[in-house]
Design a protein around this motif. Structure first.
Motif, mmCIF file in Angstrom:
data_model
loop_
_atom_site.group_PDB
_atom_site.id
_atom_site.type_symbol
_atom_site.label_atom_id
_atom_site.label_comp_id
_atom_site.label_asym_id
_atom_site.label_seq_id
_atom_site.Cartn_x
_atom_site.Cartn_y
_atom_site.Cartn_z
ATOM 1 N N ASP A 1 36.316 54.402 24.664
ATOM 2 C CA ASP A 1 37.515 54.485 23.824
ATOM 3 C C ASP A 1 37.550 55.811 23.063
ATOM 4 O OD1 ASP A 1 39.887 53.121 22.526
ATOM 5 O OD2 ASP A 1 38.664 53.544 20.762
ATOM 6 N N TYR A 2 36.401 56.211 22.525
ATOM 7 C CA TYR A 2 36.341 57.481 21.803
ATOM 8 C C TYR A 2 36.667 58.653 22.728
ATOM 9 C CZ TYR A 2 34.630 61.466 19.208
ATOM 10 O OH TYR A 2 34.536 62.689 18.597
ATOM 11 N N CYS A 3 36.041 58.665 23.900
ATOM 12 C CA CYS A 3 36.227 59.797 24.817
ATOM 13 C C CYS A 3 37.647 59.869 25.385
ATOM 14 C CB CYS A 3 35.217 59.720 25.963
ATOM 15 S SG CYS A 3 33.534 60.058 25.461
ATOM 16 N N MET A 4 38.303 58.730 25.503
ATOM 17 C CA MET A 4 39.675 58.721 26.024
ATOM 18 C C MET A 4 40.696 59.110 24.948
ATOM 19 S SD MET A 4 39.729 58.040 29.298
ATOM 20 C CE MET A 4 41.241 57.233 29.832
ATOM 21 N N HIS A 5 40.284 59.102 23.666
ATOM 22 C CA HIS A 5 41.230 59.394 22.586
ATOM 23 C C HIS A 5 40.818 60.553 21.691
ATOM 24 C CE1 HIS A 5 42.093 55.157 23.653
ATOM 25 N NE2 HIS A 5 43.330 55.526 23.446
ATOM 26 N N ALA A 6 39.617 61.084 21.868
ATOM 27 C CA ALA A 6 39.096 62.080 20.927
ATOM 28 C C ALA A 6 39.859 63.398 20.970
ATOM 29 C CB ALA A 6 37.611 62.327 21.190
#
Length: 266
Positions: A208-213
């Motif tokens: 989730d972090y990597c897809m939105h960071a």
């Protein structure tokens, strides 16, 4: 298209895809490539992939590798350092950092058979295909579809999938990368699968972090910056079909049914 399977679940899924091609075409068309990656060498060898279609990531002496360069692998949680000793050729033991460590060691070695070089060969073999190939008509596109299937609850798939995605995007810059993340719902029994829920939760947080960071709300995050999404699209795959209301019963799928569905989707 390139079909890549990580770990037992991922390699089982792309094995089904290859069998579909062999059944319907009698051969695998030259525009299709496969790569099965696992830390369990024995299991990988049973799945019928050719030598150039498989990659066993195994470490014969993992503990000394870590001890010789602890700063390089400082991201490994302290409580997991002892688990490194268990890495061999039989899998990552449901420890995510074991899978990540095995891949990192392989990449850092610079050997000809690391993942980067394997992908370069696959890419080069794929782009050499010309419109004279009798198998198909070449489409007016340079985009390569890459399908990456893995479980987010074991040690290999959940430990490697983000780094593998980064390597794919680096090597095949014109790729459309689609992920198929199989949830822990197939492995919920206690005992043998003691670590699956925590692995799945950690995997989903990182994903989730990597897809939105790359978005503005993460601009001042204390974590490692991510400028590009690791996947163009990702399917989260559970073992149930959920319904809109309580009048319909949910239906649970067995692992083999879902792997077949994933194969058809790919």
């Amino acid at each position: 298209s390139i079909y890549i399977g990580l770990g037992g679940t991922g390699t089982d899924a792309i094995k089904i895809v290859k069998e579909y091609f062999l059944t319907t075409c009698g051969h695998v068309p030259s525009m299709i490539k496969f790569l099965a990656i696992d830390t369990n060498q024995a299991e990988l060898g049973k799945k019928g992939f050719a030598n150039n279609e498989q990659m066993a990531i195994v470490l014969s002496k993992p503990k000394p590798i870590y001890e010789n360069a602890p700063k390089m692998y400082s991201w490994i949680p302290e409580k997991n350092i002892e688990n490194i000793q268990g890495i061999g050729n039989r899998g990552a033991g449901q420890v995510r950092s074991n899978g990540a460590f095995a891949l990192a060691v392989k990449e850092n070695s610079g050997s000809e058979d690391n993942l980067t070089n394997k992908l370069i060969k696959l890419r080069n073999n794929l782009v050499k295909v010309t419109s004279d190939d009798a198998d198909y008509d070449l489409l007016p596109s340079t985009v390569i579809d890459v399908h990456l299937c893995f479980s987010i609850c074991g040690g290999t798939g959940s430990g490697m999938f983000l780094e593998v995605a980064k390597i794919i995007k680096k090597v095949i810059q014109n790729s459309n990368l689609i992920g198929y993340a199989v949830s822990n719902s197939f492995y919920d029994n206690v005992g043998v699968h003691w670590n699956v829920k925590s692995n799945a939760y950690a995997s989903m947080l990182e994903l989730d972090y990597c897809m939105h960071a790359h978005r503005r709300e993460y601009e001042y995050s204390v974590y490692e910056p991510v400028n590009e999404k690791p996947f163009d699209a990702l399917m989260y795959i559970d073992n149930k079909t959920y319904t809109r209301n309580e009048t319909e019963e949910e239906y649970s799928y067995e692992r083999e049914q879902v792997l077949s569905n994933i194969g058809y989707a790919m």
